[in-house]
Design a protein around this motif. Structure first.
Motif, PDB file in Angstrom:
ATOM      1  N   GLN A   1     119.377   9.305   5.884  1.00 23.43           N
ATOM      2  CA  GLN A   1     118.150   9.453   5.127  1.00 23.43           C
ATOM      3  C   GLN A   1     118.059   8.462   3.968  1.00 23.43           C
ATOM      4  N   ASN A   2     119.220   8.029   3.409  1.00 24.00           N
ATOM      5  CA  ASN A   2     119.139   7.192   2.215  1.00 24.00           C
ATOM      6  C   ASN A   2     118.659   5.782   2.532  1.00 24.00           C
ATOM      7  N   LYS A   3     118.590   5.404   3.826  1.00 22.28           N
ATOM      8  CA  LYS A   3     118.122   4.073   4.192  1.00 22.28           C
ATOM      9  C   LYS A   3     116.618   4.034   4.431  1.00 22.28           C
ATOM     10  N   GLN A   4     115.945   5.197   4.445  1.00 16.72           N
ATOM     11  CA  GLN A   4     114.518   5.236   4.720  1.00 16.72           C
ATOM     12  C   GLN A   4     113.742   5.071   3.421  1.00 16.72           C
ATOM     13  N   PRO A   5     112.628   4.339   3.461  1.00 18.61           N
ATOM     14  CA  PRO A   5     111.800   4.211   2.249  1.00 18.61           C
ATOM     15  C   PRO A   5     111.167   5.548   1.914  1.00 18.61           C
ATOM     16  N   ILE A   6     111.003   5.775   0.622  1.00 20.12           N
ATOM     17  CA  ILE A   6     110.457   7.043   0.153  1.00 20.12           C
ATOM     18  C   ILE A   6     109.065   6.809  -0.409  1.00 20.12           C
ATOM     19  N   LEU A   7     108.097   7.639   0.009  1.00 16.40           N
ATOM     20  CA  LEU A   7     106.735   7.534  -0.509  1.00 16.40           C
ATOM     21  C   LEU A   7     106.691   8.066  -1.926  1.00 16.40           C
ATOM     22  N   ASP A   8     105.808   7.469  -2.728  1.00 15.86           N
ATOM     23  CA  ASP A   8     105.666   8.002  -4.086  1.00 15.86           C
ATOM     24  C   ASP A   8     104.900   9.308  -4.043  1.00 15.86           C
ATOM     25  N   GLN A   9     104.953  10.042  -5.177  1.00 17.09           N
ATOM     26  CA  GLN A   9     104.364  11.373  -5.207  1.00 17.09           C
ATOM     27  C   GLN A   9     102.849  11.316  -5.074  1.00 17.09           C
ATOM     28  N   ASP A  10     102.238  10.253  -5.540  1.00 15.11           N
ATOM     29  CA  ASP A  10     100.790  10.172  -5.438  1.00 15.11           C
ATOM     30  C   ASP A  10     100.331  10.104  -3.992  1.00 15.11           C
TER      31      ASP A  10
ATOM     32  N   TYR B   1      91.061   8.609   0.341  1.00 15.72           N
ATOM     33  CA  TYR B   1      92.505   8.775   0.298  1.00 15.72           C
ATOM     34  C   TYR B   1      93.127   8.508   1.663  1.00 15.72           C
ATOM     35  N   PHE B   2      92.586   9.134   2.703  1.00 13.84           N
ATOM     36  CA  PHE B   2      93.181   8.944   4.024  1.00 13.84           C
ATOM     37  C   PHE B   2      92.901   7.563   4.584  1.00 13.84           C
ATOM     38  N   GLN B   3      91.798   6.922   4.177  1.00 11.25           N
ATOM     39  CA  GLN B   3      91.566   5.545   4.608  1.00 11.25           C
ATOM     40  C   GLN B   3      92.610   4.602   4.015  1.00 11.25           C
ATOM     41  N   MET B   4      93.019   4.885   2.785  1.00  5.10           N
ATOM     42  CA  MET B   4      93.997   4.038   2.126  1.00  5.10           C
ATOM     43  C   MET B   4      95.422   4.360   2.556  1.00  5.10           C
ATOM     44  N   LYS B   5      95.745   5.608   2.778  1.00  2.00           N
ATOM     45  CA  LYS B   5      97.127   6.015   2.975  1.00  2.00           C
ATOM     46  C   LYS B   5      97.493   6.342   4.410  1.00  2.00           C
ATOM     47  N   SER B   6      96.494   6.416   5.304  1.00  2.38           N
ATOM     48  CA  SER B   6      96.805   6.882   6.654  1.00  2.38           C
ATOM     49  C   SER B   6      97.769   5.945   7.374  1.00  2.38           C
TER      50      SER B   6
ATOM     51  N   ASN C   1      88.380  13.290  14.453  1.00  4.17           N
ATOM     52  CA  ASN C   1      87.244  12.393  14.670  1.00  4.17           C
ATOM     53  C   ASN C   1      86.165  12.622  13.624  1.00  4.17           C
ATOM     54  N   LYS C   2      85.440  11.544  13.272  1.00  5.99           N
ATOM     55  CA  LYS C   2      84.339  11.544  12.305  1.00  5.99           C
ATOM     56  C   LYS C   2      84.786  11.940  10.900  1.00  5.99           C
ATOM     57  N   PHE C   3      86.098  12.123  10.715  1.00  2.76           N
ATOM     58  CA  PHE C   3      86.582  12.536   9.409  1.00  2.76           C
ATOM     59  C   PHE C   3      87.629  11.540   8.907  1.00  2.76           C
ATOM     60  N   GLY C   4      88.566  11.214   9.782  1.00  8.07           N
ATOM     61  CA  GLY C   4      89.581  10.240   9.428  1.00  8.07           C
ATOM     62  C   GLY C   4      90.826  10.821   8.822  1.00  8.07           C
ATOM     63  N   VAL C   5      90.918  12.116   8.614  1.00  5.61           N
ATOM     64  CA  VAL C   5      92.119  12.707   8.047  1.00  5.61           C
ATOM     65  C   VAL C   5      93.143  12.905   9.144  1.00  5.61           C
ATOM     66  N   LEU C   6      94.422  13.035   8.743  1.00  4.06           N
ATOM     67  CA  LEU C   6      95.518  13.183   9.683  1.00  4.06           C
ATOM     68  C   LEU C   6      96.057  14.599   9.633  1.00  4.06           C
ATOM     69  N   GLY C   7      96.483  15.077  10.788  1.00  2.00           N
ATOM     70  CA  GLY C   7      97.065  16.407  10.878  1.00  2.00           C
ATOM     71  C   GLY C   7      98.281  16.412  11.768  1.00  2.00           C
ATOM     72  N   TYR C   8      99.126  17.419  11.613  1.00  2.00           N
ATOM     73  CA  TYR C   8     100.369  17.531  12.366  1.00  2.00           C
ATOM     74  C   TYR C   8     100.207  18.599  13.447  1.00  2.00           C
ATOM     75  N   VAL C   9     100.727  18.272  14.638  1.00  2.00           N
ATOM     76  CA  VAL C   9     100.717  19.208  15.760  1.00  2.00           C
ATOM     77  C   VAL C   9     102.161  19.458  16.164  1.00  2.00           C
ATOM     78  N   PHE C  10     102.577  20.715  16.143  1.00  4.85           N
ATOM     79  CA  PHE C  10     103.934  21.041  16.559  1.00  4.85           C
ATOM     80  C   PHE C  10     104.108  20.786  18.052  1.00  4.85           C
ATOM     81  N   GLN C  11     105.359  20.616  18.437  1.00  2.00           N
ATOM     82  CA  GLN C  11     105.703  20.200  19.791  1.00  2.00           C
ATOM     83  C   GLN C  11     105.157  21.162  20.846  1.00  2.00           C
ATOM     84  N   ASP C  12     105.248  22.470  20.583  1.00  2.00           N
ATOM     85  CA  ASP C  12     104.792  23.428  21.578  1.00  2.00           C
ATOM     86  C   ASP C  12     103.305  23.709  21.477  1.00  2.00           C
TER      87      ASP C  12
END
Length: 1444
Positions: A47-56, A71-76, A277-288
């Motif tokens: 884990q220590n080799k991975q870049p860390i995102l800032d809190q913002d 926000y999601f257009q800039m950070k997605s 779609n039509k929104f641009g935000v990101l969401g997480y879907v669990f494997q199952d």
């Protein structure tokens, strides 16, 4: 496992709140820092080799509402590049989640909610409702809910809220989008649907549903938005969010429950990232929760944490459809093992359970068994922590496992290998002595018991009867926690019950047994008595074994000395294991006899295995064992029992000795031997018992009864119940009881029937003449001076006759009674007795018998129980409608000065100023209704009373015969109250007796007076309710005014005295207030003119109706001429005429009323309008609509219930319209149960056949096809011989077929028509088949319809009306060639000129509309040709007659 009992924190002031807030903020910051590190790491890389995102990047700064899209257009892209695995779902305070109800707390005080990954939380009752009447019990297990975390507690528990005020915080109407799913509370109903409260004052919602629970939270989907009215139109459909432009974007679109179309953005460890779609935000879907589709697949948001901007969605089909999970297993269900399908994140597996052998049912599993493959069961989930340490993880694990719990959100059950061996009841032993601890004291109305905890796994019941050797009046009381020494008496594994005893005798060293196999003849047993029978006592032992102790085996002890529940020591006398019988005795069994029984060899059969069969008609020897309740109980051979009734001895066959108890029966004693004959076999208390007789010809009695219903038989009075329809039940022998109705008992006065027990003794022998042998055997008791040989009265000849009645029920202002020969009548409250008394209905309870006279018939019979009508001399001379004398009647009326009941019965008009007496039947804001007789009701304006059915004195001031009411106004009187002075002598009427005072109405004024005990004459030292002994309500008295006082309403009440010495004193002013002022006589004159105008109007209407009837009769004769069955046609014509008459009358009476009612705007105006015509259903229905719209549904129900009480039940059409309106009200705004109850009530109180049609039409308009079919089916079952019922059934089946594109699988048209033909008459069959043909044409079944009509016309070819119907249908649906061929068939099959003329005229009209000049000319030529042929045939006939 989640602890279902939530704990609540009590906050201790502002300091604690601030401290908690700081801790929560600190925890959120730590969580977000950890989250940034977690999602940017990989399982395989450090884990220590991975870049860390800032809190913002994860929302530590900024507001989501300000620039969520930016926000999601800039950070997605940065999130997609750095995120390697799905983070755990956050359940911080303020986060929103979609979950399912997992369980409901006791009495609905809380809900347990399931989330993804088997996370749980609880909702207390304050956060799941809006009203006190709502709790968790109003929700369903598996139901989807949207929740918000409001507090975190220890043990990883979270407290949730479902209230829209919390979920929809800061939501405005401009942020609403079609397709959004948001929670709301069902607020109230109206005539169109239910209003919704979304927790916002800016907008509200509405849904077209009436059966929602008010105060409960539902998930609504926005269908339409009205920004002007600020109303969201909702439904329960599942649609995705319809985002139109970026201005509609807000954080509320990310609330869990919303459905979005998504595209796959990236696959990561444990699932994938999707883009909305039509929104641009990101969401997480669990494997199952993910699917294989890449674009435009639906996902539902299941979690949203605003500070961290984490959105969790699911594309699982069950979540997209909001499907409620029905588990295929139960908690605790065992399986042989599991087969691992898929390895999930967080150390979990998706597995298939391996079925046990007894769970294998399908052919596929049997093949798998032959191939030595496991039989796979339902899908489950297995955590690594649940796998034992010694178990190797392979593809499948063959080890017993159980379903530990069910996750209703993930739609899976969790498997565990920790299988605890559950203790079973079979591990316990009957007779074992154990120690128990009092856990609970169970108190009921008639019993008392204690719940004991006998070990860690089982509880037992200690009944009060098991607390001592002898029954106690006050059994001992025990405290919770007390320790008791008890013995297990019974174990019921089927019902999981354990019964214990602490009887001291049963705790000693006695014989314990579990079945009859453990008992031998001669054994000594200890048990307790449970019930006394007529011929013995039942004794109970261990394991619910019951023995019988005969009265002959009591060893001289009186059976009455033995109490139920007491310990008794008995000896085993006889055992029959095959019949499970155990005979006992108090006598000690001879040891020698016991040894012989035990030592019998195989050559000697055991006594208890011998079976002797007794046959009907066989003569047997028996020994008397008991004599009780007119029955002789005997013992037969082989331990069998029998009984002989008193009536079955020869002494009662002699008429001279019928009523004398002597001879054979009186000489019987216990132990006497008899020879009897078996006539039947029955069961008494689950014991076999034989019915015997000592009569030589008794066996032939049953055959004689069936052959001759007028046979005279002998029997014994078995039951006496005065308030029953059949007060006497006579037993002639065991297979037959004769029911004697009250009308068939020869008594001098009907009052004797109310107390038959005092005049007739149970068990007395009687002689009965049978007259009915149907469902019940009826008879008439014959006495020595018998009068029962008279002919039974003609059923149609009861008018004006005296009848014995029995009260069936109480209604609003009358009672319903039953007469002889299944006749019924009504007795108004004014006709129950001569005296006017308060609470009169209490003196006439249901079941009471009495004497009445039938005085009128108006749809139903009206009767009177007053002495005036029951006096034969007075009736024949003065009151009989035909036989009475006018002069005698006038003299009688003069004597009844204020009692107008008889005057109204004789149709003598009342006069303005006349004083009358009546009963109060109800009050409104405008006055009080008073019943003068069974068909006349009055209104007293300006007077109200809450005492219903009280007698009241009134004065008539206005008459209105047009409306059938008498309007009363007591505010007009001749003498002013102030002119009455102390010392005046006045005339008054007793109107009430209360609190030892008589209330007196001063005639001619509203002034009231009171007569106290000390001022009354004739008291003579009486105490208590003296006024009841001196006066009766309605009695006229002369009084002296001796004083006055002010009551609590500041009204002047005069003190009166009726002592004659004071009244006769000289100088007293005599005041006669019996006359009313003359100005009201003008009302009478104007009334006469109104009557004349009304009569002229009615005559014109009657003449028009008569003309219409004549025209209809002529048309009917032309159309129906030549039909086969004239009687059936006449019945149809009469029904049509009656229906048309009712329609004409209804239109004439209600056309003006409708126009007036439509302009009414207040409740007061409706009340005034109702007073003018209380029997008009139009006014009432408009009033109901007004109440429903402005006052609520409950007020509308009250109005319609009041209308049903007010409208006279003789107005059948008006009442039918009211019941129809009631059904519409309940269908649109009430529940289904209320609708069914109202429908059942309506069928009992109006024409049930018509009401069935009304409700079917209501269902039909609402397109409730299934309900229409079921109701029409019950309609057919109830009215099989009604053609209308079969028509409705066929139409409902046709509608069902139209909706489902197939014939109803339960009721085919062919079977239905066959059943209808069997039930209907021939003329009705033709009517039904023609209706079915029309249905086929209307539903585009043209060829089938033509076939139906051709079949009908083959047998009814001369029916012009059928040809006309057929032609109209083919003209509308068929080609011209087909129509012309059918015209030719119709003309060919008819011979009469009038019918041929009708058909040619109809064809000519058709050709003028659809044909051309050639076809028109052809029809004319055919007509001329037919006329010439007809004329030639007539000339030939005349020539033949002249030649003859």
């Amino acid at each position: 496992m989640f602890n279902p009992a939530p704990t609540y924190k009590n906050e201790k002031g502002t300091e604690d709140k601030l401290k908690k807030k700081k801790q929560r903020e600190k925890k959120q910051l730590q969580r977000r820092a950890q989250l940034a590190e977690y999602i940017s790491s990989d399982d395989d890389a450090p884990q220590n080799k991975q870049p860390i995102l800032d809190q913002d990047d994860y929302g530590a700064l900024g507001d989501l509402d300000q620039d969520i899209l930016g926000y999601f257009q800039m950070k997605s892209q940065k999130i997609l590049n750095m995120t390697q695995k799905i983070p755990d779902q956050i359940f911080d305070v303020g986060s929103l989640h979609l979950g399912c109800v997992s369980s409901i707390g006791p009495n609905g005080v809380y809900l347990i909610i399931n989330f993804t990954r088997n996370k749980k939380g609880f909702v207390d009752q304050h956060n799941l409702r809006d009203r006190k009447g709502v709790n968790g019990g109003d929700y369903k297990v598996g139901e989807y809910v949207i929740t918000k975390v409001i507090e975190e507690q220890k043990n990883n528990k979270v407290q949730l809220s479902m209230h829209p005020n919390v979920i929809n915080d800061q939501l405005s109407v401009n942020q609403l989008v079609v397709g959004m799913q948001i929670p709301g509370i069902a607020q109230s109903w109206n005539e169109f649907g239910t209003t919704i409260n979304f927790g916002s004052q800016q907008f509200s919602g509405f849904i077209n549903e009436q059966k929602l629970k008010c105060g409960r939270v539902y998930l609504f989907n926005i269908k339409e938005i009205n920004l002007k009215e600020k109303i969201a139109i909702c439904d329960f459909e599942q649609r995705d969010v319809q985002l139109q432009n970026k201005k509609q974007i807000s954080k509320h679109l990310l609330t869990p429950g919303n459905l979005w179309k998504c595209n796959n953005a990236k696959s990561i460890t444990g699932g994938q990232i999707v883009k909305l779609n039509k929104f641009g935000v990101l969401g997480y879907v669990f494997q199952d929760y993910q699917i294989e589709q890449e674009k435009n697949f639906l996902c539902r948001i299941i979690g949203f944490d605003e500070p961290s901007r984490q959105i969790y969605v699911s594309s699982k089909q069950e979540h997209v459809d909001n499907t409620t999970f029905i588990p295929p297993y139960e908690v605790g269900q065992q399986y042989q093992g599991v087969v691992i399908n898929q390895s999930l994140y967080s150390g979990a597996y998706l597995v298939n359970a391996i079925l046990n052998d007894d769970q294998v049912q399908t052919k596929k599993s049997k093949k798998a068994q032959k191939a030595q493959q496991p039989n796979l069961g339902p899908i489950c989930m297995l955590n690594k922590t649940q796998i034992p340490a010694d178990q190797e993880i392979i593809d499948h694990i063959q080890r017993v496992c159980i379903i530990k719990e069910v996750n209703y959100f993930d739609h899976v059950g969790f498997v565990s290998f920790e299988v605890n061996s559950q203790p079973k009841l079979s591990d316990l032993s009957v007779g074992a002595i154990v120690k128990g601890v009092v856990k609970q004291v169970l108190l009921k109305e008639d019993s008392y018991s204690v719940l004991l905890k006998i070990n860690d796994n089982f509880n037992a019941i200690l009944p009060s009867i098991q607390m001592s050797d002898y029954p106690l009046t006050n059994p001992p009381k025990f405290r919770v926690g007390s320790k008791l020494r008890v013995r297990i008496l019974q174990i019921d594994e089927q019902h999981n019950n354990i019964i214990v005893t602490m009887k001291p005798t049963l705790l000693t060293d006695i014989k314990v047994f579990k079945s009859l196999d453990d008992i031998n003849a001669g054994d000594t047993l200890y048990g307790y008595t449970i019930k006394k029978l007529e011929n013995g006592i039942l004794v109970k032992f261990f394991q619910n074994i019951v023995g019988f102790l005969s009265n002959l085996s009591l060893d001289g002890q009186n059976p009455d000395d033995i109490k139920d529940g007491q310990i008794i020591k008995v000896y085993v006398k006889y055992i029959n294991q095959s019949e499970n019988k155990l005979l006992l005795s108090l006598k000690k069994i001879d040891p020698k006899q016991k040894q012989v029984t035990e030592g019998q060899t195989s050559n000697v059969p055991l006594t208890k295995q011998v079976k002797i069969k007794l046959n009907l008609g066989e003569k047997v020897q028996c020994v008397v064992s008991a004599i009780k309740n007119n029955v002789v109980y005997v013992n037969l051979k082989d331990g069998k029992f029998g009984r002989i009734h008193k009536a079955f001895f020869e002494c009662y066959r002699n008429e001279d000795r019928l009523f004398k108890l002597q001879s054979e029966f009186e000489n019987l004693n216990v132990g006497s031997q008899l020879t009897a004959q078996i006539i039947g076999e029955n069961k008494e208390d689950n014991k076999q018992i034989f019915d015997l007789t000592c009569l030589s010809d008794h066996i032939q009695l049953e055959k004689d009864v069936q052959k001759d219903s007028n046979k005279i038989v002998y029997g014994i009075i078995k039951h006496i119940k005065s308030d029953s329809k059949s007060p006497l039940v006579v037993q002639i022998y065991y297979n037959y009881n004769v029911f004697i109705d009250g009308w068939d008992i020869n008594v001098e006065q009907p009052d004797i029937l109310n107390n038959l027990e005092s005049s007739i003794q149970q068990g007395s022998p009687v002689k009965v003449k049978l007259y009915e042998f149907d469902k019940q055997l009826k008879g008439i008791i014959i006495t020595e001076d018998d009068q029962s040989q008279q002919q039974q009265q003609n059923l149609n000849d009861i008018l004006y006759t005296k009848q014995i009645f029995r009260i069936l029920s109480h209604h609003d202002s009358y009672i319903r009674v039953q007469l002889k020969n299944r006749q019924f009548a009504s007795i108004d409250i004014t006709e129950l007795q001569e005296l006017w008394e308060l609470n009169l209905f209490e003196q006439f309870p249901v079941g009471k018998w009495g004497l009445c006279r039938i005085i009128a018939k108006d749809k139903v019979y009206w009767a009177s129980a007053r002495e005036t009508f029951l006096n034969d001399k007075l009736w024949n001379k003065c009151l009989h409608p035909v036989k009475s004398n006018t002069i005698s009647y006038q003299k009688m009326i003069l004597s009844l000065k204020y009692d107008v009941r008889t005057q109204l019965y004789k149709k003598t008009p009342l006069a303005v100023g006349q004083v009358a007496i009546g009963y109060v039947t109800g009050s409104t804001y405008s006055g009080t209704f008073v019943k003068l007789n069974y068909e006349t009701t009055c209104l007293i304006r300006g007077f109200k009373t809450d005492i219903k059915y009280r007698p009241i004195v009134l004065m008539i001031t206005q008459l209105n015969k047009l409306q059938g009411t008498v309007d009363l106004n007591l505010l007009k009187y001749k003498l002013d109250d102030k002119q009455i002075r102390i010392g005046d002598v006045v005339q008054g009427l007793i109107v009430n007796i209360r609190n030892e005072k008589a209330a007196v109405k001063i005639l001619g004024t509203l002034q009231q007076g009171e007569l106290d005990k000390k001022d009354a004459e004739g008291l003579e030292g009486e105490d208590g309710w003296w006024a009841n002994k001196l006066f009766k309500i309605g009695q006229q008295i002369q009084c002296l005014v001796i004083g006055q006082r002010q009551n609590k309403n500041n009204q002047t009440v005069l003190r009166l005295s009726n002592i004659q010495e004071l009244i006769n004193t000289e100088g007293k002013r005599q005041i006669d207030l019996g006359d009313i002022q003359t100005d009201v006589i003008d009302l009478h004159n104007s009334f006469e003119e109104m009557v004349k105008q009304h009569q002229i109007k009615n005559n014109v209407i009657v003449e028009q109706q008569n003309q219409n009837k004549d025209i209809e009769e002529e048309i009917g004769q032309e159309v129906n001429e030549g039909e086969a069955n004239e009687e059936e046609d006449q019945e149809d014509a009469e029904e049509e005429e009656d229906h048309k008459d009712q329609e004409i009358e209804e239109e004439n009476d209600q056309e003006e009323i409708r126009e007036e009612v439509q302009n009414l705007e207040s409740r007061a105006e409706y009340e005034k309008k109702i007073l003018t015509n209380p029997n008009s259903a139009v006014i009432w229905i408009e009033f109901v609509a007004y109440a429903a719209e402005n006052e609520g549904i409950e007020s509308a129900r009250n109005v319609i219930e009041r209308a049903l009480r007010v409208i006279n039940f003789s107005n059948e059409l008006e009442r039918l319209n009211l019941w129809t309106a009631y059904l519409n009200l309940e269908f649109n705004f009430g529940s289904e149960d209320n609708l069914i109850n109202i429908f059942k009530r309506g069928c009992q109180n109006c024409d049930g056949k018509k009401l069935h049609v009304k409700l079917i039409n209501i269902y039909r308009k609402a397109e409730k096809v299934d309900l229409t079919v079921e109701l029409s089916r019950s309609f057919v079952q109830k009215y099989k011989q009604s053609c209308k019922s079969w028509m409705e059934f066929l139409q409902s089946l046709m509608e069902w077929q139209k909706v489902h594109d197939d014939e109803n699988p339960l009721y085919s048209f062919k079977d239905t028509l066959n059943r209808a033909v069997q039930c209907l008459k021939k003329s009705k069959q033709v009517k039904l088949l023609s209706f079915y043909g029309r249905l086929q044409f209307q539903n585009n079944q043209i060829e089938e319809g033509k076939t139906t009509y051709e079949t009908i016309l083959d047998k009814n070819s001369s029916r012009t009306d059928l040809w006309s119907q057929y032609l109209d249908l083919v003209i509308k649906h068929c080609q011209p060639d087909v129509v012309r061929s059918i015209f030719q068939k119709a003309i060919h099959n008819n011979k009469k000129p009038r019918k041929i003329k009708f058909l040619f005229k109809k064809q000519l009209e058709y050709e003028n509309q659809y044909g051309d000049s050639a076809t028109i000319q052809k029809v004319k030529e055919q007509a001329e040709q037919w006329v010439s042929q007809f004329m030639q045939r007539d000339v030939q006939q005349e020539d033949e007659e002249e030649s003859d």
